[in-house]
Scaffold this motif. Structure first.
Motif, PDB file in Angstrom:
ATOM      1  N   GLU A 255       0.824  -1.212   0.000  1.00 12.91           N
ATOM      2  CA  GLU A 255       0.000   0.000   0.000  1.00 12.91           C
ATOM      3  C   GLU A 255       0.858   1.263   0.000  1.00 12.91           C
ATOM      4  OE1 GLU A 255      -3.971   0.881   2.302  1.00 12.91           O
ATOM      5  OE2 GLU A 255      -2.277   1.145   3.665  1.00 12.91           O
ATOM      6  N   GLN A 256       0.432   2.256  -0.791  1.00 12.79           N
ATOM      7  CA  GLN A 256       1.057   3.577  -0.817  1.00 12.79           C
ATOM      8  C   GLN A 256      -0.024   4.595  -0.457  1.00 12.79           C
ATOM      9  OE1 GLN A 256       4.341   3.917  -1.348  1.00 12.79           O
ATOM     10  NE2 GLN A 256       4.561   1.711  -1.763  1.00 12.79           N
TER      11      GLN A 256
ATOM     12  N   LYS B   3       1.935   1.881  10.935  1.00 17.23           N
ATOM     13  CA  LYS B   3       1.108   1.023  10.083  1.00 17.23           C
ATOM     14  C   LYS B   3       1.594  -0.413  10.254  1.00 17.23           C
ATOM     15  CE  LYS B   3       2.630   3.309   6.709  1.00 17.23           C
ATOM     16  NZ  LYS B   3       3.032   3.780   5.352  1.00 17.23           N
ATOM     17  N   LEU B   4       0.683  -1.267  10.701  1.00 20.44           N
ATOM     18  CA  LEU B   4       1.028  -2.670  10.915  1.00 20.44           C
ATOM     19  C   LEU B   4       0.375  -3.495   9.805  1.00 20.44           C
ATOM     20  CD1 LEU B   4       1.463  -1.318  13.724  1.00 20.44           C
ATOM     21  CD2 LEU B   4       0.817  -3.499  14.750  1.00 20.44           C
ATOM     22  N   TYR B   5       1.207  -4.076   8.937  1.00 24.87           N
ATOM     23  CA  TYR B   5       0.725  -4.912   7.846  1.00 24.87           C
ATOM     24  C   TYR B   5       1.131  -6.366   8.110  1.00 24.87           C
ATOM     25  CZ  TYR B   5       0.374  -0.489   5.203  1.00 24.87           C
ATOM     26  OH  TYR B   5       0.061   0.783   4.773  1.00 24.87           O
ATOM     27  N   TYR B   6       0.148  -7.252   8.071  1.00 27.12           N
ATOM     28  CA  TYR B   6       0.403  -8.680   8.240  1.00 27.12           C
ATOM     29  C   TYR B   6      -0.798  -9.427   7.667  1.00 27.12           C
ATOM     30  CZ  TYR B   6      -2.547  -7.784  12.343  1.00 27.12           C
ATOM     31  OH  TYR B   6      -3.565  -7.384  13.167  1.00 27.12           O
TER      32      TYR B   6
ATOM     33  N   GLN C  17      -4.525  -4.796   8.247  1.00 25.63           N
ATOM     34  CA  GLN C  17      -3.806  -3.528   8.230  1.00 25.63           C
ATOM     35  C   GLN C  17      -4.298  -2.682   9.400  1.00 25.63           C
ATOM     36  OE1 GLN C  17      -3.305  -3.635   3.343  1.00 25.63           O
ATOM     37  NE2 GLN C  17      -4.388  -1.920   4.282  1.00 25.63           N
ATOM     38  N   ASP C  18      -3.469  -2.580  10.438  1.00 23.05           N
ATOM     39  CA  ASP C  18      -3.825  -1.827  11.633  1.00 23.05           C
ATOM     40  C   ASP C  18      -3.090  -0.491  11.613  1.00 23.05           C
ATOM     41  OD1 ASP C  18      -5.243  -4.032  12.394  1.00 23.05           O
ATOM     42  OD2 ASP C  18      -3.720  -4.777  13.793  1.00 23.05           O
ATOM     43  N   TYR C  19      -3.864   0.588  11.621  1.00 24.24           N
ATOM     44  CA  TYR C  19      -3.288   1.929  11.599  1.00 24.24           C
ATOM     45  C   TYR C  19      -3.420   2.539  12.987  1.00 24.24           C
ATOM     46  CZ  TYR C  19      -4.072   1.079   6.638  1.00 24.24           C
ATOM     47  OH  TYR C  19      -4.101   0.523   5.377  1.00 24.24           O
ATOM     48  N   ILE C  20      -2.314   2.856  13.615  1.00 29.09           N
ATOM     49  CA  ILE C  20      -2.311   3.495  14.928  1.00 29.09           C
ATOM     50  C   ILE C  20      -2.337   5.004  14.684  1.00 29.09           C
ATOM     51  CG2 ILE C  20      -1.064   3.786  17.096  1.00 29.09           C
ATOM     52  CD1 ILE C  20       0.121   0.992  16.657  1.00 29.09           C
ATOM     53  N   VAL C  21      -3.461   5.626  15.030  1.00 29.33           N
ATOM     54  CA  VAL C  21      -3.762   7.003  14.620  1.00 29.33           C
ATOM     55  C   VAL C  21      -3.254   7.999  15.655  1.00 29.33           C
ATOM     56  CG1 VAL C  21      -5.645   8.587  14.073  1.00 29.33           C
ATOM     57  CG2 VAL C  21      -5.766   6.198  13.336  1.00 29.33           C
ATOM     58  N   LYS C  22      -2.657   9.079  15.178  1.00 26.96           N
ATOM     59  CA  LYS C  22      -2.128  10.121  16.048  1.00 26.96           C
ATOM     60  C   LYS C  22      -3.230  10.800  16.852  1.00 26.96           C
ATOM     61  CE  LYS C  22       1.886  11.404  13.204  1.00 26.96           C
ATOM     62  NZ  LYS C  22       2.517  12.486  12.400  1.00 26.96           N
ATOM     63  N   LYS C  23      -2.870  11.256  18.030  1.00 29.64           N
ATOM     64  CA  LYS C  23      -3.802  11.979  18.881  1.00 29.64           C
ATOM     65  C   LYS C  23      -4.342  13.204  18.146  1.00 29.64           C
ATOM     66  CE  LYS C  23      -5.435  11.842  23.151  1.00 29.64           C
ATOM     67  NZ  LYS C  23      -6.109  10.635  23.683  1.00 29.64           N
ATOM     68  N   GLY C  24      -5.665  13.378  18.213  1.00 27.85           N
ATOM     69  CA  GLY C  24      -6.301  14.537  17.582  1.00 27.85           C
ATOM     70  C   GLY C  24      -6.823  14.279  16.189  1.00 27.85           C
TER      71      GLY C  24
ATOM     72  N   HIS D 242     -12.924   5.906   6.463  1.00 26.70           N
ATOM     73  CA  HIS D 242     -13.704   6.088   5.240  1.00 26.70           C
ATOM     74  C   HIS D 242     -12.807   6.441   4.056  1.00 26.70           C
ATOM     75  CE1 HIS D 242     -17.769   6.827   7.471  1.00 26.70           C
ATOM     76  NE2 HIS D 242     -17.281   5.614   7.641  1.00 26.70           N
ATOM     77  N   ALA D 243     -11.764   7.217   4.318  1.00 24.81           N
ATOM     78  CA  ALA D 243     -10.807   7.524   3.249  1.00 24.81           C
ATOM     79  C   ALA D 243     -10.091   6.255   2.796  1.00 24.81           C
ATOM     80  CB  ALA D 243      -9.804   8.568   3.733  1.00 24.81           C
ATOM     81  N   MET D 244      -9.765   5.375   3.746  1.00 26.67           N
ATOM     82  CA  MET D 244      -9.137   4.100   3.403  1.00 26.67           C
ATOM     83  C   MET D 244     -10.079   3.257   2.544  1.00 26.67           C
ATOM     84  SD  MET D 244      -6.096   3.967   4.849  1.00 26.67           S
ATOM     85  CE  MET D 244      -5.149   4.603   6.243  1.00 26.67           C
ATOM     86  N   TRP D 245     -11.349   3.242   2.888  1.00 20.06           N
ATOM     87  CA  TRP D 245     -12.317   2.478   2.098  1.00 20.06           C
ATOM     88  C   TRP D 245     -12.328   2.951   0.645  1.00 20.06           C
ATOM     89  CZ3 TRP D 245     -17.255   2.606   5.718  1.00 20.06           C
ATOM     90  CH2 TRP D 245     -17.017   1.808   6.834  1.00 20.06           C
ATOM     91  N   ASP D 246     -12.302   4.249   0.459  1.00 16.39           N
ATOM     92  CA  ASP D 246     -12.307   4.782  -0.909  1.00 16.39           C
ATOM     93  C   ASP D 246     -11.074   4.314  -1.683  1.00 16.39           C
ATOM     94  OD1 ASP D 246     -14.701   6.092  -0.482  1.00 16.39           O
ATOM     95  OD2 ASP D 246     -13.749   7.978   0.130  1.00 16.39           O
ATOM     96  N   LEU D 247      -9.926   4.316  -1.020  1.00 11.63           N
ATOM     97  CA  LEU D 247      -8.703   3.854  -1.673  1.00 11.63           C
ATOM     98  C   LEU D 247      -8.788   2.359  -2.015  1.00 11.63           C
ATOM     99  CD1 LEU D 247      -6.016   5.670   0.518  1.00 11.63           C
ATOM    100  CD2 LEU D 247      -6.697   6.251  -1.817  1.00 11.63           C
ATOM    101  N   LEU D 248      -9.359   1.581  -1.119  1.00 10.71           N
ATOM    102  CA  LEU D 248      -9.496   0.147  -1.369  1.00 10.71           C
ATOM    103  C   LEU D 248     -10.462  -0.123  -2.508  1.00 10.71           C
ATOM    104  CD1 LEU D 248      -9.550  -1.114   2.323  1.00 10.71           C
ATOM    105  CD2 LEU D 248      -7.724  -1.467   0.650  1.00 10.71           C
ATOM    106  N   ASP D 249     -11.531   0.674  -2.594  1.00 10.37           N
ATOM    107  CA  ASP D 249     -12.468   0.525  -3.705  1.00 10.37           C
ATOM    108  C   ASP D 249     -11.759   0.746  -5.035  1.00 10.37           C
ATOM    109  OD1 ASP D 249     -14.491   0.043  -1.901  1.00 10.37           O
ATOM    110  OD2 ASP D 249     -15.301   2.077  -1.970  1.00 10.37           O
ATOM    111  N   GLN D 250     -10.871   1.726  -5.061  1.00 12.06           N
ATOM    112  CA  GLN D 250     -10.143   2.021  -6.298  1.00 12.06           C
ATOM    113  C   GLN D 250      -9.204   0.867  -6.683  1.00 12.06           C
ATOM    114  OE1 GLN D 250      -8.130   5.833  -5.777  1.00 12.06           O
ATOM    115  NE2 GLN D 250      -9.963   6.716  -4.833  1.00 12.06           N
ATOM    116  N   ARG D 251      -8.756   0.108  -5.687  1.00 11.57           N
ATOM    117  CA  ARG D 251      -7.851  -1.017  -5.948  1.00 11.57           C
ATOM    118  C   ARG D 251      -8.600  -2.313  -6.264  1.00 11.57           C
ATOM    119  NH1 ARG D 251      -3.779  -1.443  -1.020  1.00 11.57           N
ATOM    120  NH2 ARG D 251      -2.722  -2.877  -2.451  1.00 11.57           N
ATOM    121  N   GLY D 252      -9.924  -2.293  -6.221  1.00 12.44           N
ATOM    122  CA  GLY D 252     -10.684  -3.508  -6.478  1.00 12.44           C
ATOM    123  C   GLY D 252     -10.647  -4.495  -5.340  1.00 12.44           C
ATOM    124  N   ALA D 253     -10.362  -4.015  -4.132  1.00 15.46           N
ATOM    125  CA  ALA D 253     -10.305  -4.891  -2.968  1.00 15.46           C
ATOM    126  C   ALA D 253     -11.703  -5.120  -2.407  1.00 15.46           C
ATOM    127  CB  ALA D 253      -9.409  -4.275  -1.893  1.00 15.46           C
TER     128      ALA D 253
END
Length: 587
Positions: free
Chosen positions: A474-475, A487-490, A500-507, A515-526
């Motif tokens: 993923e890019q 970003k933890l990928y396994y 894919q576990d994303y540890i999100v910064k405070k705030g 939801h932004a990730m979902w849009d990217l995955l849709d574009q990849r055909g996932a």
């Protein structure tokens, strides 16, 4: 099967509690918030209030509890081990239109082997670990091993969620043989015996005879039209040029009654195939070029005499955080075995509940983390060396009858490559390599609890890439990258299923990031989710939501799953107002 009477006018909460206590005994009807916490709060996500948590001790008690709750017009949420990662077996918030009765089946353990162990009948509280232990003396094993069994996952939970597991040849947990109860559109409860075992005609006879194993070989019917596993998955996954994912939760071809039901039926038993255990060897591959791993995947799925047994991927960041923050899980399993893990989680939950009364969240996680930091490294030296050299790690378990062919390919491939290398694991090395991979799955949760001052939350994604996708790394756009600490990928590499576990910064806003990730995955055909099911994190696609509604037209069991309606009778529609358009809604 005769249905129960239609529901009467709803009775009061205290009156229903009195009925439930008559069925299971007062000590097994929990109402105190401290006592119910471990059931109301999901492992990673999901939490809400309940009228009661009821823990029946027999199948007949489970039926009578269900009868009482349905007749009283209450919501019922079924729960086994509560190890799900998307909150699918807990309430989610407190905006339901009826009170919630949560039925925990953990006390109804039982594994009954039939056909000399070639199949198993599992009761609601049966764990994968217990099934694995029952089969071990016969040289056989269940559909899934070590993966979610690490944390005490139940067999029936895997079937309900079409859980994929780590084994390449076997596909998602699947059966067409089950004993279950359903609630029709008029609120009538009925018991359906599709287990393929003659057990009588009334719920009382059926459930009592099954509980006690009171049936013979002549009572067992082997219907060739009903399967107890996904026998075609090996052929399916090996089609590496197909433009679709190998497996995902919304795949209509793998939704059948109990399989994929996600709590929209009340299960009493499932019947599953088991599999011969094979002598095997683990090959540990490291590379700094993803194309190396792609070449291994495509060759091993198409050119070996037989498919690999398992193929697990770990990115270096996931390796590191798993090594540090999954260390206690690793050590408990390594030293004490998987059977001790559920008790450890239960004890931890009780201590968490105690500290949270004073507003102290994450105390036990911080204490445990401080303790394990004092211990020496638990991973084998060659693994640590490969971690220093390579960014991408692939663990491949092959049966020994294909080892020579696998070894020949790897030797040839890496003979002229400066980007990667491999070694053959000793037995203990291979065991620890796979155990480390599965300890990684709990590491993000521990990291969040220990670093609350810098972590907003985790965005956990469970995705299936297309089988022909060579660009699997993923890019992320810079705007998203800047909001993420780690970003933890396994994942299950040969199936092209990634966690894919994303540890999100405070705030930062985890929901907006998701939801932004979902849009990217849709574009990849996932497709997503791939194997953890929608729970309360993902939006159910139309086919999946329609399946849920067909199973539970009154919306009594686990309403709101997959962001669907929480209202009695579905409130006239599947989705509530303001829902996000499901990804791939046109399919």
């Amino acid at each position: 099967m005769q249905p129960s009477p239609s529901p009467s006018t709803a009775i009061s909460g205290p009156a229903l509690l009195a009925q439930l206590r008559e069925v299971v005994g007062a000590r097994h009807v929990l109402t105190d918030e401290g006592q119910t916490r471990r059931y109301r709060k999901g492992y990673r996500a999901g939490e809400g209030q309940v009228l009661a948590v009821v823990t029946p001790g027999t199948l007949l008690e489970q039926w009578r509890v269900l009868q009482a709750a349905v007749a009283a017009d209450r919501i019922v949420i079924m729960q086994a081990a509560n190890t799900g990662l998307t909150g699918g077996s807990t309430p989610d918030g407190n905006d339901y239109d009826r009170e919630v009765v949560l039925i925990s089946t953990r006390r109804i353990a039982g594994v009954q082997l039939i056909h000399d162990g070639a199949q198993a009948v599992c009761l609601p509280g049966a764990t994968l670990d217990a099934l694995e232990q029952a089969l071990a003396p016969l040289g056989r094993e269940p559909h899934s091993v070590i993966g979610s069994s690490c944390i005490g996952a139940s067999v029936l939970g895997g079937v309900c969620n079409n859980s994929g597991g780590a084994l390449v040849r076997r596909g998602p947990a699947y059966t067409q043989l089950a004993l279950y109860a359903r609630v029709d559109a008029d609120g009538r409860l009925s018991l359906v015996n599709h287990l393929g075992i003659a057990l009588g005609d009334t719920p009382e006879d059926i459930l009592t005879r099954l509980q006690n194993g009171q049936y013979t070989d002549s009572d067992i019917v082997d219907d060739p039209a009903r399967a107890a596993s996904d026998a075609g998955y090996g052929t399916h996954v090996s089609q590496v040029d197909a433009d679709t994912p190998a497996r995902f939760n919304a795949d209509p071809s793998r939704l059948f009654e109990a399989s994929g039901s996600a709590g929209k039926l009340c299960l009493f038993a499932v019947r599953l195939d088991t599999f011969p255990k094979e002598a095997s060897t683990v090959l540990y591959i490291g590379s700094n070029d993803p194309a190396d791993l792609t070449a291994v995947r495509r060759h091993f799925l198409t050119r070996l005499p037989r498919l690999p047994i398992a193929g697990e991927y770990i990115h270096r960041t996931a390796y590191d955080i798993g090594e540090q923050y999954g260390k206690d899980i690793f050590l408990v399993i390594d030293k004490l075995g998987t059977s001790r893990v559920p008790a450890m989680f239960a004890l931890k939950s009780r201590w968490d509940a105690f500290f949270e009364r004073f507003g102290w969240r994450g105390v036990t996680d911080r204490l445990l983390q401080c303790a394990v930091r004092l211990l020496p490294s638990h991973l084998p030296p060659r693994m640590r060396e490969w971690r220093q050299r390579f960014e991408h790690h692939l663990l491949v378990r092959v049966s020994n009858d294909t080892l020579d062919a696998a070894r020949a390919f790897l030797q040839q491939h890496f003979a002229h490559s400066s980007s990667g290398a491999y070694f053959e694991c000793e037995a203990d090395e291979g065991r620890k390599a796979f155990l480390h991979r599965f300890a990684v799955a709990s590491a993000a949760v521990r990291y969040r609890e220990v670093h609350r001052h810098e972590v907003e939350d985790i965005v956990p994604l469970d995705i299936a890439l297309r089988r022909n996708d060579r660009d699997w790394v993923e890019q992320l756009p810079a705007a998203l990258e800047g909001q993420i600490l780690h970003k933890l990928y396994y994942g299950h590499f040969f199936c092209h299923v990634f966690h894919q576990d994303y540890i999100v910064k405070k705030g930062a806003d985890p929901l907006a990031i998701e939801h932004a990730m979902w849009d990217l995955l849709d574009q990849r055909g996932a497709e997503y989710p791939a194997e953890h099911n929608v729970g309360h994190l993902y939006v159910a696609k139309p086919a999946l939501a329609g399946f849920y509604r067909s199973l539970d037209p009154s919306n009594t069991l686990n309403p709101g799953i997959g962001h669907t309606s929480r209202l009695r009778g579905w409130g006239g529609g599947v989705w509530p107002e303001g829902y996000r358009e499901p990804h791939g809604a046109e399919s």
